[in-house]
Every structure is written in structure tokens, then in C-alpha cells.
Design an enzyme around this catalytic site. Structure first.
Site, PDB file in Angstrom:
ATOM      1  N   ILE A 139       4.273  -6.518  10.843  1.00 26.53           N
ATOM      2  CA  ILE A 139       5.618  -5.945  10.685  1.00 26.53           C
ATOM      3  C   ILE A 139       5.554  -4.497  10.193  1.00 26.53           C
ATOM      4  CG2 ILE A 139       7.831  -6.173   9.501  1.00 26.53           C
ATOM      5  CD1 ILE A 139       7.618  -9.119   9.624  1.00 26.53           C
ATOM      6  N   ILE A 140       4.703  -4.223   9.198  1.00 27.07           N
ATOM      7  CA  ILE A 140       4.655  -2.847   8.676  1.00 27.07           C
ATOM      8  C   ILE A 140       4.208  -1.886   9.775  1.00 27.07           C
ATOM      9  CG2 ILE A 140       3.456  -1.262   7.088  1.00 27.07           C
ATOM     10  CD1 ILE A 140       3.525  -3.341   4.980  1.00 27.07           C
ATOM     11  N   HIS A 172      34.364 -13.684  20.792  1.00 29.02           N
ATOM     12  CA  HIS A 172      33.925 -13.020  22.020  1.00 29.02           C
ATOM     13  C   HIS A 172      34.470 -11.596  22.058  1.00 29.02           C
ATOM     14  CE1 HIS A 172      32.883 -12.418  26.215  1.00 29.02           C
ATOM     15  NE2 HIS A 172      34.099 -11.908  26.378  1.00 29.02           N
ATOM     16  N   GLU A 175      -4.198  -3.604  17.425  1.00 33.83           N
ATOM     17  CA  GLU A 175      -4.050  -4.922  16.785  1.00 33.83           C
ATOM     18  C   GLU A 175      -5.248  -5.799  17.145  1.00 33.83           C
ATOM     19  OE1 GLU A 175      -2.137  -6.813  14.628  1.00 33.83           O
ATOM     20  OE2 GLU A 175      -3.414  -8.480  15.248  1.00 33.83           O
ATOM     21  N   ALA A 219      10.759  -9.974   0.189  1.00 36.30           N
ATOM     22  CA  ALA A 219      11.592  -9.709  -0.974  1.00 36.30           C
ATOM     23  C   ALA A 219      12.531 -10.875  -1.289  1.00 36.30           C
ATOM     24  CB  ALA A 219      12.398  -8.434  -0.744  1.00 36.30           C
ATOM     25  N   LEU A 244      12.822   0.918 -11.689  1.00 38.11           N
ATOM     26  CA  LEU A 244      12.864  -0.518 -11.386  1.00 38.11           C
ATOM     27  C   LEU A 244      12.901  -0.711  -9.858  1.00 38.11           C
ATOM     28  CD1 LEU A 244      15.454  -1.754 -14.072  1.00 38.11           C
ATOM     29  CD2 LEU A 244      12.970  -1.552 -14.257  1.00 38.11           C
ATOM     30  N   GLY A 245      12.709  -1.941  -9.440  1.00 37.57           N
ATOM     31  CA  GLY A 245      12.848  -2.234  -8.005  1.00 37.57           C
ATOM     32  C   GLY A 245      11.541  -2.545  -7.296  1.00 37.57           C
TER      33      GLY A 245
HETATM   34  P1  FAD Z   1       6.785  -6.005  -6.021  1.00 37.73           P
HETATM   35  O1  FAD Z   1       7.985  -5.523  -5.334  1.00 37.73           O
HETATM   36  O2  FAD Z   1       5.457  -5.736  -5.411  1.00 37.73           O
HETATM   37  O3  FAD Z   1       6.837  -5.403  -7.490  1.00 37.73           O
HETATM   38  C1  FAD Z   1       5.828  -5.640  -8.408  1.00 37.73           C
HETATM   39  C2  FAD Z   1       5.976  -4.665  -9.537  1.00 37.73           C
HETATM   40  O4  FAD Z   1       5.065  -5.051 -10.554  1.00 37.73           O
HETATM   41  C3  FAD Z   1       5.631  -3.225  -9.193  1.00 37.73           C
HETATM   42  O5  FAD Z   1       6.706  -2.382  -9.505  1.00 37.73           O
HETATM   43  C4  FAD Z   1       4.406  -2.901 -10.043  1.00 37.73           C
HETATM   44  O6  FAD Z   1       4.455  -1.586 -10.563  1.00 37.73           O
HETATM   45  C5  FAD Z   1       4.528  -3.906 -11.174  1.00 37.73           C
HETATM   46  N1  FAD Z   1       3.257  -4.303 -11.764  1.00 37.73           N
HETATM   47  C6  FAD Z   1       2.155  -4.789 -11.154  1.00 37.73           C
HETATM   48  N2  FAD Z   1       1.224  -5.124 -12.058  1.00 37.73           N
HETATM   49  C7  FAD Z   1       1.744  -4.832 -13.266  1.00 37.73           C
HETATM   50  C8  FAD Z   1       1.269  -4.974 -14.600  1.00 37.73           C
HETATM   51  N3  FAD Z   1       0.097  -5.542 -14.859  1.00 37.73           N
HETATM   52  N4  FAD Z   1       2.060  -4.549 -15.598  1.00 37.73           N
HETATM   53  C9  FAD Z   1       3.280  -4.022 -15.361  1.00 37.73           C
HETATM   54  N5  FAD Z   1       3.784  -3.888 -14.124  1.00 37.73           N
HETATM   55  C10 FAD Z   1       3.035  -4.299 -13.101  1.00 37.73           C
HETATM   56  N6  FAD Z   1      10.173  -7.500   2.496  1.00 37.73           N
HETATM   57  C11 FAD Z   1      11.337  -7.931   3.005  1.00 37.73           C
HETATM   58  O7  FAD Z   1      11.780  -9.032   2.675  1.00 37.73           O
HETATM   59  N7  FAD Z   1      12.069  -7.156   3.877  1.00 37.73           N
HETATM   60  C12 FAD Z   1      11.635  -5.942   4.270  1.00 37.73           C
HETATM   61  O8  FAD Z   1      12.308  -5.276   5.053  1.00 37.73           O
HETATM   62  C13 FAD Z   1      10.403  -5.470   3.761  1.00 37.73           C
HETATM   63  N8  FAD Z   1       9.943  -4.252   4.115  1.00 37.73           N
HETATM   64  C14 FAD Z   1       8.771  -3.803   3.570  1.00 37.73           C
HETATM   65  C15 FAD Z   1       8.307  -2.559   3.964  1.00 37.73           C
HETATM   66  C16 FAD Z   1       7.135  -2.071   3.455  1.00 37.73           C
HETATM   67  C17 FAD Z   1       6.630  -0.714   3.878  1.00 37.73           C
HETATM   68  C18 FAD Z   1       6.416  -2.833   2.488  1.00 37.73           C
HETATM   69  C19 FAD Z   1       5.156  -2.296   1.888  1.00 37.73           C
HETATM   70  C20 FAD Z   1       6.862  -4.074   2.102  1.00 37.73           C
HETATM   71  C21 FAD Z   1       8.046  -4.575   2.658  1.00 37.73           C
HETATM   72  N9  FAD Z   1       8.526  -5.832   2.320  1.00 37.73           N
HETATM   73  C22 FAD Z   1       9.690  -6.289   2.851  1.00 37.73           C
HETATM   74  C23 FAD Z   1       7.817  -6.690   1.364  1.00 37.73           C
HETATM   75  C24 FAD Z   1       8.496  -6.600  -0.012  1.00 37.73           C
HETATM   76  O9  FAD Z   1       8.516  -5.264  -0.435  1.00 37.73           O
HETATM   77  C25 FAD Z   1       7.749  -7.460  -1.010  1.00 37.73           C
HETATM   78  O10 FAD Z   1       7.646  -8.780  -0.518  1.00 37.73           O
HETATM   79  C26 FAD Z   1       8.476  -7.496  -2.334  1.00 37.73           C
HETATM   80  O11 FAD Z   1       8.622  -6.197  -2.881  1.00 37.73           O
HETATM   81  C27 FAD Z   1       7.726  -8.371  -3.341  1.00 37.73           C
HETATM   82  O12 FAD Z   1       8.431  -8.415  -4.535  1.00 37.73           O
HETATM   83  P2  FAD Z   1       7.733  -8.784  -5.902  1.00 37.73           P
HETATM   84  O13 FAD Z   1       8.838  -8.922  -6.880  1.00 37.73           O
HETATM   85  O14 FAD Z   1       6.809  -9.910  -5.722  1.00 37.73           O
HETATM   86  O15 FAD Z   1       6.815  -7.555  -6.311  1.00 37.73           O
HETATM   87  P1  NAD Z   2       0.526  -8.463   8.224  1.00 34.73           P
HETATM   88  O1  NAD Z   2      -0.509  -9.351   7.664  1.00 34.73           O
HETATM   89  O2  NAD Z   2       1.844  -9.026   8.556  1.00 34.73           O
HETATM   90  O3  NAD Z   2      -0.017  -7.773   9.544  1.00 34.73           O
HETATM   91  C1  NAD Z   2      -1.261  -7.123   9.568  1.00 34.73           C
HETATM   92  C2  NAD Z   2      -1.741  -7.064  10.994  1.00 34.73           C
HETATM   93  O4  NAD Z   2      -2.936  -6.327  11.014  1.00 34.73           O
HETATM   94  C3  NAD Z   2      -2.027  -8.433  11.581  1.00 34.73           C
HETATM   95  O5  NAD Z   2      -1.383  -8.512  12.827  1.00 34.73           O
HETATM   96  C4  NAD Z   2      -3.548  -8.461  11.695  1.00 34.73           C
HETATM   97  O6  NAD Z   2      -3.997  -9.213  12.799  1.00 34.73           O
HETATM   98  C5  NAD Z   2      -3.848  -6.992  11.875  1.00 34.73           C
HETATM   99  N1  NAD Z   2      -5.181  -6.590  11.430  1.00 34.73           N
HETATM  100  C6  NAD Z   2      -5.869  -6.988  10.336  1.00 34.73           C
HETATM  101  N2  NAD Z   2      -7.040  -6.347  10.256  1.00 34.73           N
HETATM  102  C7  NAD Z   2      -7.094  -5.515  11.317  1.00 34.73           C
HETATM  103  C8  NAD Z   2      -8.047  -4.579  11.793  1.00 34.73           C
HETATM  104  N3  NAD Z   2      -9.182  -4.365  11.147  1.00 34.73           N
HETATM  105  N4  NAD Z   2      -7.772  -3.902  12.921  1.00 34.73           N
HETATM  106  C9  NAD Z   2      -6.604  -4.107  13.595  1.00 34.73           C
HETATM  107  N5  NAD Z   2      -5.673  -4.973  13.187  1.00 34.73           N
HETATM  108  C10 NAD Z   2      -5.905  -5.663  12.065  1.00 34.73           C
HETATM  109  O7  NAD Z   2       0.644  -7.260   7.207  1.00 34.73           O
HETATM  110  P2  NAD Z   2       1.569  -5.998   7.133  1.00 34.73           P
HETATM  111  O8  NAD Z   2       2.268  -5.719   8.418  1.00 34.73           O
HETATM  112  O9  NAD Z   2       0.687  -4.962   6.534  1.00 34.73           O
HETATM  113  O10 NAD Z   2       2.652  -6.469   6.095  1.00 34.73           O
HETATM  114  C11 NAD Z   2       2.275  -6.922   4.801  1.00 34.73           C
HETATM  115  C12 NAD Z   2       3.326  -7.817   4.208  1.00 34.73           C
HETATM  116  O11 NAD Z   2       4.523  -7.110   3.980  1.00 34.73           O
HETATM  117  C13 NAD Z   2       3.656  -8.985   5.103  1.00 34.73           C
HETATM  118  O12 NAD Z   2       3.682 -10.147   4.311  1.00 34.73           O
HETATM  119  C14 NAD Z   2       5.010  -8.677   5.613  1.00 34.73           C
HETATM  120  O13 NAD Z   2       5.767  -9.854   5.829  1.00 34.73           O
HETATM  121  C15 NAD Z   2       5.609  -7.818   4.517  1.00 34.73           C
HETATM  122  N6  NAD Z   2       6.581  -6.919   5.143  1.00 34.73           N
HETATM  123  C16 NAD Z   2       7.763  -7.423   5.567  1.00 34.73           C
HETATM  124  C17 NAD Z   2       8.658  -6.609   6.210  1.00 34.73           C
HETATM  125  C18 NAD Z   2       9.946  -7.173   6.680  1.00 34.73           C
HETATM  126  O14 NAD Z   2      10.296  -8.256   6.257  1.00 34.73           O
HETATM  127  N7  NAD Z   2      10.688  -6.479   7.517  1.00 34.73           N
HETATM  128  C19 NAD Z   2       8.364  -5.294   6.453  1.00 34.73           C
HETATM  129  C20 NAD Z   2       7.141  -4.815   6.036  1.00 34.73           C
HETATM  130  C21 NAD Z   2       6.269  -5.646   5.370  1.00 34.73           C
END
Ligand code: FAD
Ligand code: NAD
Length: 459
Positions: free
Chosen positions: A179-180, A438, A199, A314, A39-40
């Protein structure tokens, strides 16, 4: 075989499990389906949690590299046991996903592993089972965007591969300065890679305050990352030893890398659910349109989280999940707030909420901004003197807070005070006259408000 299900949730990420658990707490009989074994969702398995674990390791390394400035002699480049680091990260993920499984059991939520597709307006097929639901929540999340012209190569990673910590490449190219990309750049630069971030747009973290993004950029550059904006990758060629990237735009160059992280965004794929059978249609970008309650237009089908579009975060997914569960269970929840905080857990952190100055002015508000530089914060100086800024956006007439940006250590933690303040319609005086302890970094929030009111004595 067809089985009746009271409340069906597809996807067990932060949106899906929140919806499932809230519905169970409200007395619904819940089935939670996810294709993966734990899960998660993305958040726990390959997103928020593993990335933050690695960022913590990066923070330790940064602190060690600065220790000598405090008279503490430590090895500047201590040996890194990658296997142990990986195990620590994986252990945290296992603890949290296992914890969720326990919470599901305690609530008598039935978990089914499998890929779900709609088989009709009130039914979903998982493997050879058909589930006929009273209510259904779609929470299928998103996946990394893969540029179609890019070749398949084991040295070209998406965020999931980057978090596996397969090794520390000598030269790492990160494509995408969102951000990623920047969180991964922070991790790998600390582990020892020479990182180049490419970028497309004019600033890193598009959407964030420009000055705050510049402060982050300068700090990342100071820690060894090369950051190229207004630059695109026009060709990528995996060679025998390295991967070659052709850059064009502000920088025209050939770059050789030992690994490449592709971090150009995430995409939902709602169509994979055979939506037409439920009478629904995905938008062109793969997401499902919903209202602030998660309603899709089909009375008993809701959608939440990344599958509903951005911001893909999330905490947004979790709030949407609870709202949908409550509404579907006969309650009257408040709609999703428009105030969704964003935090990049880079070094320093960059966090923002609400409107920027430009957005507020474009909306016709007589808006102003007031800032407090962290160089003048005692707490910041006593804890490493990292770069930092707190900026408040407010309405000149009413003095109401409209937005805030913080860049600096723990900016993400500091943001919550401002999120609550804006939610509650606070004015500058509410923040300025609240006594902040403070020395804390949170004082910078009150100082910025005092600066706007002309009562600041700390600058
Ligand atoms: P998800 O977490 O994407 O989960 C969807 C689930 O659905 C998955 O487990 C998948 O297996 C399942 N699924 C899909 N299709 C089907 C199907 N047809 N049948 C059954 N199961 C299915 N967000 C933050 O707020 N803070 C952060 O620090 C942050 N860091 C991130 C770092 C990275 C590297 C990445 C990639 C993302 C990060 N995010 C962060 C974004 C965050 O992970 C997502 O916004 C969040 O997980 C979305 O939640 P969700 O419930 O929509 O779906
Ligand atoms: P993003 O859309 O935030 O950033 C992607 C970046 O790639 C943009 O700056 C865009 O201009 C650039 N880009 C696009 N095409 C390109 C190309 N061909 N060459 C060079 N640069 C290019 O996407 P992400 O960073 O992949 O994150 C995906 C999602 O996951 C976002 O919605 C983000 O908010 C979420 N996320 C959140 C956190 C957090 O909350 N700490 C951490 C990781 C991911």
C-alpha cells in the site's frame, strides 16, 4: 524521583491517544508519553494524513488531465508550486496534531515528551523521572523496514522522507508494491515522475483480491507507472548523478533513478522498551503478543496497535486502544473484531474486508462470489468512468456475506456498508433489498448482491 501514575500510555499514535482519552473519560488520571514533540504518532505526523493530503493533490492533477475529454480546456501539465503544496499538507498535519493537544488538555491528560523504557514490572523511566503505574498501555507503533544491505544515501527515501516532498525526481524507483509503495507511486506519478515499481511477489497489494489488484495495476500503468512483479532488487549503487538498481527475476535489467523509495514493510521494535524488566518478551519480529483485549499476560500491562503486529492500520490501533482502556478501568468491552477493513488510497482505490473466496473455501465454507463491473454503473460513467469492480463473497447455503472487495473511485467509503453488513450477519437479500439511492456508486454493492440472487436487471 518516582511518581505514581494511575494510567500510563506509552506512544501517542491513534492507538495510544485513543486509549489515553477513553481512560480519562472513564475517570482515570492519565499520563501520555511520546518521544516526538507532537501527538498523533505515525498516522498524523508521517503516515495516513500527509499521504492522503498529497493523494488529494494527485487526484486534482488527474482530474485536470481528463478535463479535455469533457470539453474543458485546462493546461494538461499545470505548473506545481511544491512549496505551497508542502505547506498545505503540513498545515493539515499541524491542525490535527494541535487539535489532539487541545483534546488532551480538555481531558486533563498529562503529556510528557520523552522516550520511555521499563524500569521494573510496575514502572517506566522517562529521562530522569520514574513513573510507577497502576496500569500501562504500550502503543509504540512501528517504523519503516530498512533493508540491511542498502547504503545510506539522501536519494534513498523511506515513506517519511517521501512525504516530505523534497522534490519531484524525474525518475523514481519504488521498491515494494504494497500500500505505501503504491500510494507514493500514485502521488509522484501525478506530480510528474516517471515511476517504476519493483515488487517481489506475483501481484501488487499482496493479500488483496487478484482481479481487483489487476484492475488497479492496469490503471496505474495507464497513468504512466511501470510495474514489475516477481522482480527483486539485487544491488543498489548510489552514483554521482543517479542511483543504479540491478533487477532480477521476471525482469533482468539495470535501472537508473534520481530517487528511490523503500516501501518494503514496517517493523515494530518492542524490545527497545527494555521489556525484560517488566517480565515481557518481544516476538522475533519485534512485536508483542496480545489477546483480542490487548492483554500481554502481565495483569496491568496492555499492548495495542502496530506494536502488536498486523494488520498495521490506524483504525485497528484505535479500537484496540479503547478496548484496553475500558478493560483496565473495570468495564467489559467486546473483544477486537476480526473484521478490519483495508483500503489503499490509490487511483482507483482498492478496499477489502473479510474473507476472500479462496480463504472462505479453505475454511471449509461452500463459498461463491458475485461481481458487478463498474462500466455498467451510471454514476461511474457520469463521474469519469474509471475502472472499477464490486465483488461479494458469500456462503452458497445461508447466503450470508463473508467478504467483499471493491476497486474504484471512493471504494474506501463504500466499504463501510459492507463491513457493517458482515458484522451484523447480513445475507445477500439484506443488501439487495435495501434501497440504494440512484445514481450512486453504492448501487454497485446492491447490484452485486442482486446478481448473486439472480434478480439483477442492470446487466
Ligand atoms: P504509531 O502511530 O506508530 O505511534 C507510535 C508512537 O509511539 C510514535 O509517536 C512514537 O514516537 C512513540 N514511541 C515509540 N516508542 C516510544 C517510547 N519508547 N517512548 C515514547 N514514545 C515512543 N493506516 C491506516 O489505517 N490508513 C492509512 O491511510 C494509513 N496510511 C499510512 C501511510 C503511511 C506513509 C504510513 C507509514 C502508515 C500508514 N498507515 C495507515 C499505518 C498507520 O499509520 C499505523 O498503523 C498507525 O499509526 C499505528 O498506530 P499506533 O498507535 O500503533 O502507533
Ligand atoms: P507491506 O508489507 O504492505 O508491503 C510491502 C511490499 O514490499 C510487499 O508487497 C512485499 O512483497 C514487497 N517487498 C518486500 N521486500 C521486497 C524487496 N526486497 N523487493 C521488492 N519488494 C519487496 O508494507 P508497506 O506498503 O510498506 O506498508 C506497511 C504497513 O503500513 C502495512 O501494514 C500497511 O497496511 C500500512 N499502511 C496502510 C495504509 C492504508 O491503510 N492506506 C497506507 C500505508 C501503509
Amino acid at each position: 524521583m518516582t511518581r505514581k501514575v494511575d494510567f500510563l500510555v506509552i506512544g501517542a499514535g491513534p492507538g495510544g491517544y485513543a486509549a489515553a482519552f477513553r481512560a480519562a473519560d472513564l475517570g482515570r488520571k492519565v499520563v501520555l508519553v511520546d518521544a516526538r514533540a507532537t501527538l498523533g504518532g505515525v498516522c498524523l505526523n508521517e503516515g495516513c494524513i500527509p499521504s492522503k493530503a498529497l493523494l488529494h493533490a494527485a487526484a486534482i492533477l488527474h482530474e485536470m488531465s481528463e478535463a479535455k475529454d469533457w470539453g474543458i480546456a485546462v493546461e494538461e501539465r499545470p505548473p506545481i508550486d511544491l512549496e505551497r503544496l508542502r505547506a498545505r499538507k503540513d498545515g493539515i498535519v499541524t491542525t490535527l496534531t494541535g487539535g489532539l493537544a487541545g483534546l488532551a488538555r480538555r481531558r486533563k491528560v498529562e503529556v510528557i515528551q520523552g522516550f520511555a523504557r521499563f524500569g521494573g514490572p510496575d514502572r517506566v523511566v522517562v529521562g530522569d523521572e520514574e513513573l510507577q503505574f497502576a496500569d500501562c498501555v504500550i502503543a509504540t507503533g512501528s517504523a519503516p523496514v530498512r533493508l540491511p544491505s542498502w547504503p545510506e544515501d539522501s536519494r534513498i527515501w523511506d515513506s517519511t522522507a517521501a512525504l516530505e516532498l523534497r522534490g519531484v525526481p524525474d525518475r523514481l524507483a519504488v521498491v515494494g508494491g504494497g500500500i505505501i509503495g503504491l500510494e507514493m507511486a500514485t502521488v509522484y506519478a501525478a506530480l510528474g515522475s516517471a515511476v517504476t515499481v519493483v515488487e517481489l511477489g506475483p501481484q501488487i497489494v499482496p493479500g488483496a483480491d487478484g482481479e481487483a489488484a489487476s484492475i488497479l495495476r492496469a490503471s496505474l500503468e495507464a497513468s504512466g507507472c511501470r510495474i514489475l512483479t516477481d522482480t527483486r532488487v539485487t544491488a543498489i549503487t548510489p552514483g554521482k548523478e543517479t542511483v543504479g538498481l540491478e533487477l532480477s527475476g521476471a525482469v533482468e535489467e539495470h535501472v537508473e533513478a534520481d530517487a528511490v523509495i523503500q516501501a518494503v514493510g514496517r517493523r515494530a521494535d518492542a524490545a527497545a522498551l527494555d521489556l525484560a524488566k517488566a517480565g515481557l518478551e518481544a516476538r522475533a519480529d519485534g512485536t508483542l503478543a496480545v489477546d483480542p483485549y490487548g492483554r500481554t499476560g502481565k495483569a496491568n500491562i496492555y499492548a495495542i496497535g502496530d506494536v502488536t503486529g498486523g494488520p498495521m492500520l490506524a483504525h485497528r490501533a484505535t479500537h484496540q486502544g479503547k478496548i484496553a482502556a475500558e478493560l483496565a478501568s473495570g468495564h467489559h468491552p467486546a473483544p477486537l473484531s476480526a473484521l478490519i477493513p483495508s483500503v489503499a488510497y490509490t487511483r482507483p482505490e482498492l478496499a477489502w474486508i473479510g474473507q476472500s473466496l479462496d480463504q472462505a473455501r479453505a475454511a471449509g465454507v461452500k463459498a461463491r462470489a458475485a461481481s458487478f463491473p463498474w462500466q455498467a454503473s451510471g454514476r461511474n460513467l457520469t463521474s469519469g468512468a474509471g475502472a472499477g469492480l464490486t465483488r461479494l463473497v458469500y456462503c452458497e447455503e445461508s447466503k450470508r456475506l463473508l467478504g467483499a472487495t471493491l476497486v474504484g473511485t471512493n471504494a474506501g467509503e463504500l466499504l463501510s456498508e459492507l463491513t457493517l453488513a458482515i458484522e451484523m450477519g447480513a445475507r445477500l437479500e439484506d443488501v439487495a433489498l435495501t434501497v440504494h439511492a440512484h445514481p450512486t456508486l453504492s448501487e454497485t454493492v446492491a447490484f452485486a448482491a442482486e446478481r448473486a440472487l439472480g434478480t439483477l436487471t442492470d446487466l
